[in-house]
Design a protein around this motif. Sequence first.
Motif, PDB file in Angstrom:
ATOM      1  N   GLU A   1     -24.935  18.088  15.688  1.00  0.00           N
ATOM      2  CA  GLU A   1     -25.745  18.915  16.572  1.00  0.00           C
ATOM      3  C   GLU A   1     -25.105  18.933  17.865  1.00  0.00           C
ATOM      4  O   GLU A   1     -24.627  20.185  18.700  1.00  0.00           O
ATOM      5  CB  GLU A   1     -27.165  18.548  16.675  1.00  0.00           C
TER       6      GLU A   1
ATOM      7  N   THR B   1     -28.544  22.201  10.619  1.00  0.00           N
ATOM      8  CA  THR B   1     -28.557  20.577  11.204  1.00  0.00           C
ATOM      9  C   THR B   1     -29.966  20.408  11.592  1.00  0.00           C
ATOM     10  O   THR B   1     -30.531  19.153  11.247  1.00  0.00           O
ATOM     11  CB  THR B   1     -27.465  20.346  12.333  1.00  0.00           C
ATOM     12  N   GLU B   2     -30.809  21.344  12.317  1.00  0.00           N
ATOM     13  CA  GLU B   2     -32.100  21.249  12.732  1.00  0.00           C
ATOM     14  C   GLU B   2     -32.957  21.043  11.563  1.00  0.00           C
ATOM     15  O   GLU B   2     -33.845  20.380  11.453  1.00  0.00           O
ATOM     16  CB  GLU B   2     -32.454  22.337  13.704  1.00  0.00           C
TER      17      GLU B   2
ATOM     18  N   SER C   1     -27.509  14.117  14.579  1.00  0.00           N
ATOM     19  CA  SER C   1     -27.530  14.567  16.024  1.00  0.00           C
ATOM     20  C   SER C   1     -26.043  14.369  16.593  1.00  0.00           C
ATOM     21  O   SER C   1     -25.833  15.284  17.566  1.00  0.00           O
ATOM     22  CB  SER C   1     -28.125  13.140  16.648  1.00  0.00           C
TER      23      SER C   1
ATOM     24  N   ARG D   1     -32.517  17.645   9.919  1.00  0.00           N
ATOM     25  CA  ARG D   1     -33.188  16.522  10.568  1.00  0.00           C
ATOM     26  C   ARG D   1     -34.745  16.667  10.482  1.00  0.00           C
ATOM     27  O   ARG D   1     -35.515  15.471  10.465  1.00  0.00           O
ATOM     28  CB  ARG D   1     -32.820  16.809  12.207  1.00  0.00           C
ATOM     29  N   GLU D   2     -35.437  17.770  10.266  1.00  0.00           N
ATOM     30  CA  GLU D   2     -36.725  17.867  10.161  1.00  0.00           C
ATOM     31  C   GLU D   2     -36.937  17.282   8.610  1.00  0.00           C
ATOM     32  O   GLU D   2     -38.125  16.781   8.330  1.00  0.00           O
ATOM     33  CB  GLU D   2     -37.191  19.215  10.128  1.00  0.00           C
TER      34      GLU D   2
END
Length: 270
Positions: A227, A206-207, A224, A210-211
């Motif tokens: 997460e 997920t991180e 979000s 998002r990046e």
Amino acid sequence: FTSQSGVQRVVLIEVSVVEKSRGVEAGLCLRMRDRTALRTALNESEEHLSLLQALDLAIGEGILFRDLSGTIRYVNDAFANLWGMSTGEMLELGQGLQDHLVPMLREALPKAGQQMWDHEDSIFDSSRTELFDISMLDGRILEVRILPISTEQGFLGRAWRMTDVTRARQESQAMIQSQKLEGLGLLAGGIAHDFNNLLMTVLGNTELAREDAHPDSPIQGALSDVETAATTAAELTSQLLAYAGKTTFITESLDLSFLVRDVAGLISVT
């Protein structure tokens, strides 16, 4: 007296008057009977009886014996006390004792127990034994063992042995429950470890997503939420690990307003 061979003997002496006609005494008649064997047998019987009574008190179990005719030949104080009665009252009731005791039970006697009480049933004089528990209305649990009594002369009757096992059964149930909880704790600990590893994969990807996504992209909100949900799930696995004894609880202050808003955001999708 002691005979010439040094053996002590017991002799019964009976003296009677021998009369002539018209009540005239002619002399005395002495009759002597050797009672050594009889006295020895009586002494041995008394010793055996004393030994049985001592064993009866030492065992502390309720015992009742019924012969082939169904007559109660023996019942001890421990048996009577289990039912709040005296031995005299039980002996007086005789064959009607069962009808008097059954209303004190929470459930009826098992079929085998009823048959073994009835001396006219074929199971009564069989070699079969039976072991079961009966529940009393007052909450007690009695362990009942019914067994045949036989000697060299053959079958004599049946003995009923009863013991109050209420505390033992409660401790056994408590131990079983403790073992179940221990097993559940081990299972929960294993699942929590595996599940936590999966959640770390979800959070990591997920991180990364998002990046790679544009900051203004609509997908940022969805990522979000993923997460946040994964983080909450990780906290739940930590609680499972604490329950399983694999970690310790951490006590902290919480802002309930923030917590409600956070949960409301998670469930708004559904």
